[in-house]
Design a protein around this motif. Structure first.
Motif, mmCIF file in Angstrom:
data_model
loop_
_atom_site.group_PDB
_atom_site.id
_atom_site.type_symbol
_atom_site.label_atom_id
_atom_site.label_comp_id
_atom_site.label_asym_id
_atom_site.label_seq_id
_atom_site.Cartn_x
_atom_site.Cartn_y
_atom_site.Cartn_z
ATOM 1 N N VAL A 145 -1.177 -44.203 23.881
ATOM 2 C CA VAL A 145 -1.823 -43.818 22.625
ATOM 3 C C VAL A 145 -3.209 -43.265 22.936
ATOM 4 O O VAL A 145 -4.009 -43.920 23.609
ATOM 5 C CB VAL A 145 -1.943 -45.021 21.663
ATOM 6 C CG1 VAL A 145 -2.712 -44.630 20.410
ATOM 7 C CG2 VAL A 145 -0.558 -45.546 21.301
ATOM 8 N N PHE A 146 -3.473 -42.063 22.472
ATOM 9 C CA PHE A 146 -4.765 -41.432 22.714
ATOM 10 C C PHE A 146 -5.762 -41.868 21.652
ATOM 11 O O PHE A 146 -5.451 -41.879 20.463
ATOM 12 C CB PHE A 146 -4.635 -39.904 22.717
ATOM 13 C CG PHE A 146 -3.949 -39.376 23.935
ATOM 14 C CD1 PHE A 146 -4.689 -38.923 25.019
ATOM 15 C CD2 PHE A 146 -2.567 -39.338 24.015
ATOM 16 C CE1 PHE A 146 -4.057 -38.456 26.143
ATOM 17 C CE2 PHE A 146 -1.929 -38.868 25.144
ATOM 18 C CZ PHE A 146 -2.680 -38.424 26.218
ATOM 19 N N GLY A 147 -6.967 -42.214 22.111
ATOM 20 C CA GLY A 147 -8.059 -42.489 21.194
ATOM 21 C C GLY A 147 -8.945 -41.268 21.073
ATOM 22 O O GLY A 147 -8.593 -40.165 21.510
ATOM 23 N N ALA A 148 -10.120 -41.443 20.468
ATOM 24 C CA ALA A 148 -11.078 -40.349 20.327
ATOM 25 C C ALA A 148 -12.483 -40.927 20.348
ATOM 26 O O ALA A 148 -12.718 -42.034 19.866
ATOM 27 C CB ALA A 148 -10.848 -39.575 19.038
ATOM 28 N N HIS A 149 -13.401 -40.190 20.953
ATOM 29 C CA HIS A 149 -14.810 -40.577 20.933
ATOM 30 C C HIS A 149 -15.657 -39.326 21.145
ATOM 31 O O HIS A 149 -15.174 -38.326 21.681
ATOM 32 C CB HIS A 149 -15.121 -41.652 21.981
ATOM 33 C CG HIS A 149 -14.991 -41.189 23.393
ATOM 34 N ND1 HIS A 149 -15.923 -40.382 24.020
ATOM 35 C CD2 HIS A 149 -14.033 -41.428 24.316
ATOM 36 C CE1 HIS A 149 -15.549 -40.139 25.256
ATOM 37 N NE2 HIS A 149 -14.398 -40.763 25.461
ATOM 38 N N PRO A 150 -16.921 -39.352 20.739
ATOM 39 C CA PRO A 150 -17.781 -38.174 20.910
ATOM 40 C C PRO A 150 -18.264 -38.029 22.349
ATOM 41 O O PRO A 150 -18.439 -39.018 23.068
ATOM 42 C CB PRO A 150 -18.951 -38.447 19.963
ATOM 43 C CG PRO A 150 -18.987 -39.935 19.818
ATOM 44 C CD PRO A 150 -17.576 -40.405 19.955
ATOM 45 N N VAL A 151 -18.455 -36.792 22.774
ATOM 46 C CA VAL A 151 -19.121 -36.499 24.042
ATOM 47 C C VAL A 151 -20.320 -35.599 23.748
ATOM 48 O O VAL A 151 -20.303 -34.815 22.797
ATOM 49 C CB VAL A 151 -18.179 -35.830 25.058
ATOM 50 C CG1 VAL A 151 -17.039 -36.760 25.437
ATOM 51 C CG2 VAL A 151 -17.626 -34.509 24.540
ATOM 52 N N HIS A 152 -21.337 -35.736 24.582
ATOM 53 C CA HIS A 152 -22.586 -35.030 24.356
ATOM 54 C C HIS A 152 -22.890 -34.137 25.561
ATOM 55 O O HIS A 152 -23.067 -34.638 26.676
ATOM 56 C CB HIS A 152 -23.711 -36.037 24.129
ATOM 57 C CG HIS A 152 -23.410 -37.006 23.029
ATOM 58 N ND1 HIS A 152 -23.490 -36.656 21.695
ATOM 59 C CD2 HIS A 152 -22.978 -38.293 23.060
ATOM 60 C CE1 HIS A 152 -23.150 -37.693 20.954
ATOM 61 N NE2 HIS A 152 -22.830 -38.710 21.752
ATOM 62 N N PRO A 153 -22.918 -32.807 25.370
ATOM 63 C CA PRO A 153 -23.150 -31.893 26.489
ATOM 64 C C PRO A 153 -24.564 -32.011 27.033
ATOM 65 O O PRO A 153 -25.510 -32.343 26.318
ATOM 66 C CB PRO A 153 -22.902 -30.506 25.881
ATOM 67 C CG PRO A 153 -23.122 -30.691 24.420
ATOM 68 C CD PRO A 153 -22.721 -32.087 24.093
ATOM 69 N N ALA A 188 -21.565 -33.566 30.654
ATOM 70 C CA ALA A 188 -21.390 -34.245 29.367
ATOM 71 C C ALA A 188 -21.316 -35.741 29.626
ATOM 72 O O ALA A 188 -20.885 -36.182 30.694
ATOM 73 C CB ALA A 188 -20.135 -33.771 28.644
ATOM 74 N N HIS A 189 -21.759 -36.516 28.619
ATOM 75 C CA HIS A 189 -21.709 -37.969 28.708
ATOM 76 C C HIS A 189 -21.127 -38.544 27.417
ATOM 77 O O HIS A 189 -21.231 -37.936 26.350
ATOM 78 C CB HIS A 189 -23.105 -38.565 28.906
ATOM 79 C CG HIS A 189 -23.746 -38.221 30.214
ATOM 80 N ND1 HIS A 189 -24.536 -37.105 30.375
ATOM 81 C CD2 HIS A 189 -23.707 -38.847 31.415
ATOM 82 C CE1 HIS A 189 -24.959 -37.051 31.634
ATOM 83 N NE2 HIS A 189 -24.481 -38.095 32.274
ATOM 84 N N ALA A 190 -20.553 -39.736 27.532
ATOM 85 C CA ALA A 190 -20.221 -40.532 26.354
ATOM 86 C C ALA A 190 -21.463 -41.301 25.924
ATOM 87 O O ALA A 190 -22.472 -41.350 26.644
ATOM 88 C CB ALA A 190 -19.081 -41.489 26.682
ATOM 89 N N GLN A 211 -13.229 -35.409 31.428
ATOM 90 C CA GLN A 211 -12.573 -36.710 31.470
ATOM 91 C C GLN A 211 -11.509 -36.857 30.385
ATOM 92 O O GLN A 211 -10.593 -37.657 30.506
ATOM 93 C CB GLN A 211 -13.633 -37.801 31.312
ATOM 94 C CG GLN A 211 -13.108 -39.219 31.391
ATOM 95 C CD GLN A 211 -12.527 -39.567 32.745
ATOM 96 O OE1 GLN A 211 -13.242 -39.688 33.717
ATOM 97 N NE2 GLN A 211 -11.210 -39.689 32.808
ATOM 98 N N TRP A 212 -11.602 -36.054 29.343
ATOM 99 C CA TRP A 212 -10.692 -36.189 28.211
ATOM 100 C C TRP A 212 -9.491 -35.258 28.355
ATOM 101 O O TRP A 212 -9.290 -34.601 29.390
ATOM 102 C CB TRP A 212 -11.435 -35.937 26.909
ATOM 103 C CG TRP A 212 -12.017 -34.556 26.755
ATOM 104 C CD1 TRP A 212 -11.419 -33.458 26.198
ATOM 105 C CD2 TRP A 212 -13.324 -34.117 27.167
ATOM 106 N NE1 TRP A 212 -12.263 -32.375 26.230
ATOM 107 C CE2 TRP A 212 -13.438 -32.761 26.814
ATOM 108 C CE3 TRP A 212 -14.399 -34.754 27.793
ATOM 109 C CZ2 TRP A 212 -14.589 -32.017 27.082
ATOM 110 C CZ3 TRP A 212 -15.550 -34.014 28.049
ATOM 111 C CH2 TRP A 212 -15.632 -32.657 27.693
ATOM 112 N N HIS A 213 -8.683 -35.188 27.300
ATOM 113 C CA HIS A 213 -7.411 -34.450 27.332
ATOM 114 C C HIS A 213 -7.424 -33.317 26.301
ATOM 115 O O HIS A 213 -6.927 -33.488 25.172
ATOM 116 C CB HIS A 213 -6.244 -35.398 27.059
ATOM 117 C CG HIS A 213 -5.912 -36.273 28.216
ATOM 118 N ND1 HIS A 213 -4.966 -35.942 29.159
ATOM 119 C CD2 HIS A 213 -6.433 -37.467 28.596
ATOM 120 C CE1 HIS A 213 -4.893 -36.891 30.067
ATOM 121 N NE2 HIS A 213 -5.781 -37.829 29.755
ATOM 122 N N PRO A 214 -7.946 -32.144 26.645
ATOM 123 C CA PRO A 214 -7.979 -31.040 25.665
ATOM 124 C C PRO A 214 -6.599 -30.615 25.203
ATOM 125 O O PRO A 214 -6.457 -30.079 24.095
ATOM 126 C CB PRO A 214 -8.700 -29.920 26.420
ATOM 127 C CG PRO A 214 -8.614 -30.278 27.862
ATOM 128 C CD PRO A 214 -8.581 -31.770 27.923
#
Length: 235
Positions: A145-153, A188-190, A211-214
């Motif tokens: 199950v994929f979650g979601a969170h913001p990333v900051h460039p 980018a960082h979380a 790190q994420w899954h586009p």
């Protein structure tokens, strides 16, 4: 690329599974979630799946590509970065590790545009001499199950030029960059400081890891940037 209707040929690495099942069959199979080639196609590229093979063939394979995507998948063997295995680290995938490391090295040597996704970003860091955190508590709560969170460039980076706004990304991982490899910079960082994207800063080297899954979202800007870098102007 001229014979492909103007679309860059993008190699996409795959899994190699011993007991895949379909219909009445249960056989070793090279496989990949369909979202990866669909994203490449949607972004304007022509996907070519690259199952694990003899690492010595990687330079010949990469020479035929306009761009390379190293995809998500199993944990990188900690022996590849000189670490003792944490019991929470997943089982090794030696054939895939060897093949994808060879693909990365060949792409870097030939300056073929390279995008690493999740495991692909982690493997890029390992290939260049970095290490990984083998387990991040709370980062994978439900298998599959994929979650979601913001990333900051990070301002001034290639990633920030692609996606200058902080954005929420689809994610599923329990490992991350520990010691950043020489030459790579974080882009980018979380919110908790985890490195979420890395890149080579030299403008002549289009190398980015996320790190994420586009492929699991609707935002295709990262893949479109790879396709643009792999276009005719590269040659």
């Amino acid at each position: 690329m001229d014979d492909l209707g103007g679309r860059p040929l993008i190699g996409v690495s795959t899994y190699l599974e011993a007991g895949a099942r379909w219909g009445v069959w249960e056989l070793e199979a090279a496989l990949l979630p369909a979202a990866y080639p669909r994203l490449v196609s949607r972004a304007g590229g022509l996907p070519a799946l690259l199952p694990p093979d003899d690492p010595a063939r990687a330079p010949e394979v990469v020479a035929r590509l306009d761009g390379l995507v190293v995809t998500g998948g199993p944990d990188v063997d900690p022996a590849r970065y000189g670490a003792v295995r944490d019991p929470r680290c997943g089982p090794p995938a030696p054939a895939r590790d060897a093949w994808e490391l060879a693909l990365i090295e060949a792409a870097l040597a030939a300056r073929v545009p390279l995008l690493g996704i999740c495991r692909g970003m982690q493997l890029l860091n390992v290939a260049l001499g970095g290490t990984l955190v083998q387990h991040l508590d709370g980062h994978v709560e439900t298998v599959g199950v994929f979650g979601a969170h913001p990333v900051h460039p990070v301002p001034g980076t290639r990633y920030a030029a692609i996606q200058p706004d902080g954005t929420s990304v689809p994610t599923h991982h329990h490992q991350a960059v520990d010691r950043l490899a020489p030459g790579l910079v974080p882009s980018a960082h979380a919110a908790d400081g985890t490195i979420e994207a890395v890149e080579l800063p030299a403008p002549e080297d289009w190398v980015l890891g996320v790190q994420w899954h586009p492929e699991m979202g609707t935002d295709d800007r990262v893949m479109r940037a790879l396709i643009a870098a792999a276009g005719p102007d590269r040659h």
